[in-house]
Scaffold this active site. Structure first.
Site, short mmCIF file in Angstrom:
data_model
loop_
_atom_site.label_atom_id
_atom_site.label_comp_id
_atom_site.label_asym_id
_atom_site.label_seq_id
_atom_site.Cartn_x
_atom_site.Cartn_y
_atom_site.Cartn_z
N TRP A 43 -1.71 -8.11 -2.88
CA TRP A 43 -1.28 -7.03 -3.79
C TRP A 43 -0.79 -7.52 -5.14
CZ3 TRP A 43 2.79 -6.02 0.45
CH2 TRP A 43 2.18 -5.66 1.64
N GLY A 44 -1.19 -8.72 -5.54
CA GLY A 44 -0.78 -9.22 -6.86
C GLY A 44 0.55 -9.95 -6.85
N ASP A 78 -2.18 -0.55 -3.23
CA ASP A 78 -3.31 0.20 -2.69
C ASP A 78 -3.84 1.26 -3.66
OD1 ASP A 78 -2.58 -1.28 -0.52
OD2 ASP A 78 -2.59 0.40 0.88
N GLU A 132 3.21 -12.78 -6.81
CA GLU A 132 3.21 -14.17 -7.29
C GLU A 132 1.91 -14.54 -8.04
OE1 GLU A 132 4.72 -17.24 -4.72
OE2 GLU A 132 5.97 -15.82 -3.63
N ASP A 148 -3.90 -9.56 4.94
CA ASP A 148 -2.94 -8.67 4.28
C ASP A 148 -1.54 -9.32 4.18
OD1 ASP A 148 -2.21 -6.31 3.06
OD2 ASP A 148 -3.05 -5.03 4.63
C1 GLA Z 1 -2.27 -2.48 3.22
C2 GLA Z 1 -3.52 -2.89 2.45
C3 GLA Z 1 -4.60 -1.84 2.63
C4 GLA Z 1 -4.91 -1.66 4.11
C5 GLA Z 1 -3.65 -1.33 4.88
C6 GLA Z 1 -3.85 -1.36 6.38
O1 GLA Z 1 -1.68 -1.35 2.70
O2 GLA Z 1 -3.20 -3.07 1.09
O3 GLA Z 1 -5.77 -2.19 1.91
O4 GLA Z 1 -5.49 -2.85 4.60
O5 GLA Z 1 -2.60 -2.25 4.59
O6 GLA Z 1 -2.70 -1.07 7.10
#
Ligand code: GLA
Length: 374
Positions: free
Chosen positions: A161-162, A183, A164, A126
């Protein structure tokens, strides 16, 4: 060789968040096998955030929370492997995970060794609490190398999360899949936003490194850790699963697979949809309209053409694809023989235009073969 096709499995986050335990993970592994998911292709059982103690031990190693996981991670890993499944865990590129647990920044090689010793086959990595002074690509490169240095085959599921434009570099640095968006939440708007945001990027997604549009919310109906403002309908869940399969992206279940209702279970175990997702050529779908209610076609390795229609409107609509627009102009003398993938119904031979009614927030997915017109 890892991730030749889009990875499939279950992840604890959407339903359980921090309330995970050995018992839940073992029961979910049982359910994956006993309730038909494994036979349909789902193989990874992934524990997301909140599995560790708040402090590393005196040798700097991560420690599983003994209250949540009383027998430790090797025990759980052995249990999962004995069922013929694969074991996934979670860490983060920052100094703390998103939920505030110790994370792998500066500890990449130690943590990768720990995961390898526990028999981990998949690491979700993450992006929270990432130092301002640090370099994103460098951090993901370092963990990718640390995993390789263990000598164990560990699928690297990079979750940034995209940030860069990961579709441009994650394949080169050794990731097997990369989260391309923020998310997902268990509502229709979230599903549409995620899917629409990636239409242009799917050409980068393919064998050995896939665009990850996040865990599915199918079957959650507002329960769990990622509830949206309203409960989704079956049509909306159908649209989500069909869209993910159409896009050829990883299928990570996020619902409670121990108790998913019959509709959702049948949907995510639909062999024909899964085969489309897993098609070896990994061609992305071709999207026609950028505005509301997109239509797509996708070419499969066996010569079939998939046509898909998504109705974003609040009323039933008729949606169509003109054969000229997929490269079959009238003068070519060819038409399409069409079958509905979800109902199995043969819809006949179409010339010039395929037009179908699509329910509210629902979808249609059709398979077609090119035929000579008399
Ligand atoms: C981020 C990730 C999620 C999950 C949470 C856990 O938000 O994008 O998919 O793994 O952390 O805390």
């Amino acid at each position: 060789m890892l991730a030749q096709r889009p990875p499939m499995g279950w992840n604890s986050w959407n339903t359980f968040g921090e309330k995970i335990s050995e018992k839940i993970v073992m029961e979910s592994a049982d359910a994956l096998v006993d309730l038909g998911y494994a036979a349909a292709g789902y193989e990874y059982i992934v524990i997301d955030d909140c599995w560790s103690l708040r402090e590393r031990d005196e040798s700097g190693r991560l420690v599983a929370d003994p209250e949540k996981f009383p027998h430790g991670m090797k025990y759980l890993s052995d249990y999962i492997h004995a069922k013929g499944l694969k074991f996934g865990m979670y860490s983060c590129a920052g100094v703390l995970t998103c939920a505030g647990y110790p994370s792998s920044y500066g500890h990449e090689f130690t943590d990768a060794e720990t995961f390898a010793e526990w028999g981990v086959d998949f690491l979700k990595y993450d992006f929270c609490n990432f130092p301002d002074s640090a370099d994103t690509k460098q951090a993901y490169k370092t963990m990718a190398m640390a995993l390789r240095a263990t000598g164990r085959e560990i699928l690297f599921s990079a979750c940034n999360w995209g940030v860069e434009e990961p579709w441009k570099w994650m394949r080169s640095i050794g990731a097997h899949m990369y989260r391309s968006t923020g998310d997902i939440f268990d509502n229709y708007v979230s599903m549409k936003e995620i899917a629409d945001s990636q239409s242009e990027n799917l050409a980068f997604s393919g064998a050995y490194c896939f665009n990850d549009m996040d865990m599915l919310t199918v079957g959650m109906y507002g329960k769990g850790n990622v509830a949206g403002e309203s409960v989704q309908t079956d049509a909306e869940y159908r649209s989500q699963f069909v869209r993910w399969c159409l896009c050829g992206v990883p299928l990570m279940l996020g619902g409670d697979i121990r108790s998913m209702n019959g509709f959702s279970r049948n949907l995510v175990q639909n062999r024909e949809l899964i085969a489309i997702d897993q098609d070896i050529e990994c061609r992305p779908p071709y999207r026609f309209n950028d505005v509301e209610s997109p239509n797509f076609f996708r070419l499969l390795s066996d010569g079939r053409i998939i046509l898909a229609f998504f109705n974003y409107n609040d009323k039933e609509s008729r949606q169509s694809i003109v054969l000229h627009d997929i490269g079959l102009p009238v003068y070519g003398g060819k038409g399409l023989k069409v079958r509905d993938v979800l109902t199995g119904e043969e819809l006949g031979i179409f010339r010039e235009l395929v037009e179908v009614p699509v329910g509210v927030h629902d979808c249609r997915i059709l398979e077609a073969k090119i035929v000579d017109l008399a």
